[in-house]
Design an enzyme around this catalytic site. Structure first.
Site, PDB file in Angstrom:
ATOM      1  N   GLN A  77       0.824  -1.209   0.000  1.00 48.87           N
ATOM      2  CA  GLN A  77       0.000   0.000   0.000  1.00 48.87           C
ATOM      3  C   GLN A  77       0.863   1.265   0.000  1.00 48.87           C
ATOM      4  O   GLN A  77       0.510   2.271   0.615  1.00 48.87           O
ATOM      5  CB  GLN A  77      -0.961  -0.013   1.180  1.00 48.87           C
ATOM      6  CG  GLN A  77      -2.168  -0.889   0.978  1.00 48.87           C
ATOM      7  CD  GLN A  77      -3.007  -0.458  -0.215  1.00 48.87           C
ATOM      8  OE1 GLN A  77      -3.129   0.721  -0.507  1.00 48.87           O
ATOM      9  NE2 GLN A  77      -3.590  -1.426  -0.906  1.00 48.87           N
ATOM     10  N   SER A  78       1.960   1.218  -0.725  1.00 45.39           N
ATOM     11  CA  SER A  78       2.882   2.355  -0.774  1.00 45.39           C
ATOM     12  C   SER A  78       2.254   3.572  -1.450  1.00 45.39           C
ATOM     13  O   SER A  78       1.720   3.484  -2.559  1.00 45.39           O
ATOM     14  CB  SER A  78       4.144   1.941  -1.537  1.00 45.39           C
ATOM     15  OG  SER A  78       4.910   3.057  -1.913  1.00 45.39           O
TER      16      SER A  78
END
Length: 338
Positions: A77-78
């Site tokens: 989930q960068s």
């Protein structure tokens, strides 16, 4: 200090707004005035965020050097990788993203929603990797660049958080200069600046930028890495390098780096009860959304410091909202009841 000698490719709207958090300030007793600088609203490129400000100083090199593929890395989930994918799409470049398993969070939709979903929609080549969390240079990222070269491409390396790039701190030197201009319009200076820290270059740039007017140690980093000694060392190293780049005129020392380590647990990417309380309180008082990985933890830190009387009465505190809200979708089970 000379930031202007570095080329900058505009990816943001311009100066980000400073918003008074009047209801939250009053809810916390009214002795401290809270404000937010909205880096989460800084660009039209897939929601923007702090990495978009940093990328403005990296992209000129990519364009001038004839690179055809942006290669970056982060967790599943960068925010970083989503912003790199957005910039690549905006510029007509290819994009390869390595998404490592940095967070020990099990949810069936975690790798299909939020940031990673947006990156896929924007056409990035998204590669999942099982490696765990670390803020340094990663073998999987270097392998991705080798793959691009083998296919005849020219990869432009963008490390996690832009932090290991030599110019990674410049964007938030610019942030500090921007704040000074806004302070002149507001008629006052902020006593403290609160910011989330993990890979280090955001706080490092701020430390250098605010050192120019004697406020380096008024930048309070809230660690969200749960590996604070590694983060602290990286902030210091990047700040020292960035200070030389912009001709600050003085050395950056350990005293300049303030990193609060109380709010990063239980580990990177996992919220604690204080994180969740802060997310809900900020949303319900100000309709300002924060995420469980980064901004929820820095918001928890700021709220807790106000409640504990750690800011003197009458202080004006600027919260740097770095973005990250798209990741909320990946934690929907936690917030299923609000």
């Amino acid at each position: 200090m000379n930031l202007q000698r570095f080329p900058r490719y505009p990816l943001t709207f311009g100066p980000t707004p400073i918003q008074p958090l009047k209801r939250l300030s009053a809810h916390l007793g009214g002795k401290v005035e809270l404000f937010a600088k909205r880096e989460d609203c800084n660009s039209g490129l897939a929601f923007g965020g702090n990495k978009t400000r940093k990328l403005e100083y990296l992209i000129p090199e990519a364009l001038e050097g004839g690179y055809d593929t942006l290669v970056s890395i982060g967790g599943i989930q960068s925010n970083q990788t989503r912003q790199v994918a957005a910039v690549a799409a905006h510029l007509g470049l290819k994009c390869v993203l390595v998404q490592e398993n940095w967070v020990n969070y099990s949810d069936a939709v975690y790798d299909r929603v939020g940031n990673i979903e947006m990156s896929r929609i924007m056409g990035a080549d998204v590669r999942l990797d099982s490696a765990g969390f670390d803020i340094g240079i990663r073998p999987s990222w270097e392998q991705a660049m080798d793959d691009v070269r083998k296919r005849g491409g020219k990869p432009f390396p963008i490390p996690a958080g832009c932090s290991e790039h030599p110019l990674g701190g410049l964007g938030f030197v610019g942030f500090a200069e921007e704040v000074r201009q806004q302070e002149a319009e507001l008629g006052f200076k902020f006593d403290y600046i609160v910011v989330c820290s993990v890979t280090g270059s955001t706080q490092a740039g701020m430390v250098v930028g605010f050192a120019a007017d004697g406020r380096a140690d008024k930048v309070i980093g809230i660690d969200a890495s749960a590996k604070p000694e590694q983060t602290r060392a990286q902030i210091l190293r990047i700040a020292q390098h960035t200070a030389e780049l912009v001709d600050l005129g003085r050395n950056i020392t350990e005293r300049d780096v303030v990193l609060d380590t109380r709010y990063g647990g239980p580990e990177y990417g996992l919220p604690n009860e204080g994180t969740l309380e802060a997310i809900r309180l900020c949303a319900r008082q100000e309709a300002m959304l924060t995420d469980p990985v980064y901004e929820g933890k820095s918001m928890h830190g700021m709220i807790d410091m106000v409640r504990n009387g750690e800011f003197p009465a009458g202080s004006r505190v600027l919260y740097a909202h770095l973005g990250g809200v798209p990741a909320l979708n990946a934690y929907s089970f936690i917030f299923r009841n609000g």
